[in-house]
Design a protein around this motif. Structure first.
Motif, PDB file in Angstrom:
ATOM      1  N   TRP A  61       0.833  -1.209   0.000  1.00  0.00           N
ATOM      2  CA  TRP A  61       0.000   0.000   0.000  1.00  0.00           C
ATOM      3  C   TRP A  61       0.866   1.256   0.000  1.00  0.00           C
ATOM      4  N   LYS A  64       2.405   1.572  -3.531  1.00  0.00           N
ATOM      5  CA  LYS A  64       1.428   1.935  -4.561  1.00  0.00           C
ATOM      6  C   LYS A  64       0.967   3.382  -4.422  1.00  0.00           C
ATOM      7  N   THR A  65       0.885   3.874  -3.206  1.00  0.00           N
ATOM      8  CA  THR A  65       0.405   5.241  -2.979  1.00  0.00           C
ATOM      9  C   THR A  65       1.566   6.239  -2.905  1.00  0.00           C
ATOM     10  N   ARG A  67       3.948   6.476  -0.854  1.00  0.00           N
ATOM     11  CA  ARG A  67       4.282   6.891   0.506  1.00  0.00           C
ATOM     12  C   ARG A  67       5.573   6.235   0.990  1.00  0.00           C
TER      13      ARG A  67
END
Length: 234
Positions: A61, A64-65, A67
């Motif tokens: 996550w 993908k974002t 971050r």
């Protein structure tokens, strides 16, 4: 990081309190059932996989974002290290890993749960990841103690303190190379924590050594006394 339009976590909010209550209720149920069941190896493996999948989903996550960043996304926080060792403990049953998971795992996870360094709240995935993995560390330590017959010892405290101090120079180096703040070795968390009561930087690092030893000693004393009361192994 920009979390616009995402639920922000607030310490001692309803979302926080509910997660804490649910987690401790599960621990209490585990305690109540301790004399009815023994260790169940397939469940241990399944739970280890669930913790691993949860952590991999979290890393995915972040990637993908956009971050993910080497300065704060490596598994070098105390609870991240404890989580990895918890997964290995569940898979191997290593008594050497049990000491670290019991003392550093429970001590670190309890502090993190009560004063989370968390940006996103319910119903975001990160909220569930945070509380699932942190309570997972505590549940595993308690499970191996109550169900598998593992016992915390004073020597285990010494071993855990030595291992922590062997890890610290590595984390210091990574922080210096990548301008990170793993284990809060460069600064205190901004959201408030136990470190706020341990003095300014860098003195709180020395204070933390003493506090960690006291917490480990308290955990050993509590579980040792409970075993003595029921006539178990001391």
């Amino acid at each position: 990081m920009n979390f616009t339009n995402e639920p922000s976590f607030v310490i001692f909010s309803t979302a926080h309190i509910v997660a804490v209550i649910i987690g401790f209720v599960i621990i209490y149920i585990l305690f109540l059932m301790r004399n009815k069941w023994g260790g169940i190896e397939p469940i241990e493996k399944f739970y280890a996989l669930s913790l691993l999948i949860m952590e991999l989903l979290y890393q995915t996550w972040m990637w993908k974002t956009e971050r993910w960043d080497v300065s704060y996304s490596l598994p070098l926080e105390l609870c991240s290290i404890s989580l990895i060792l918890t997964i290995v403990l569940l898979w191997t049953g290593s008594r050497h890993l049990y000491d670290f998971v019991f003392y550093a795992g429970i001590g670190g996870a309890l502090q993190a749960i009560m004063t989370p360094d968390l940006e996103l709240s319910f119903p975001h995935f990160r909220y569930f990841h945070f509380f699932y993995t942190h309570f997972g560390i505590i549940l595993t330590a308690c499970y191996f103690t109550w169900y598998k017959g593992y016992r915390p010892t004073f020597i285990g405290i010494v071993k855990t303190m030595i291992l922590l101090n062997l890890i610290l120079p590595i984390v210091f180096l990574v922080n210096w190379l990548f301008r990170g703040n793993y284990m809060f070795l460069r600064a205190k968390p901004t959201g408030g924590s136990l470190l706020d009561y341990l003095g300014p930087y860098p003195w709180y690092l020395l204070s933390l050594e003493f506090v960690a030893f006291l917490i480990f000693l308290l955990l050993w004393s509590i579980f040792r006394n409970s075993e003595m009361e029921k006539g178990g192994t001391k």
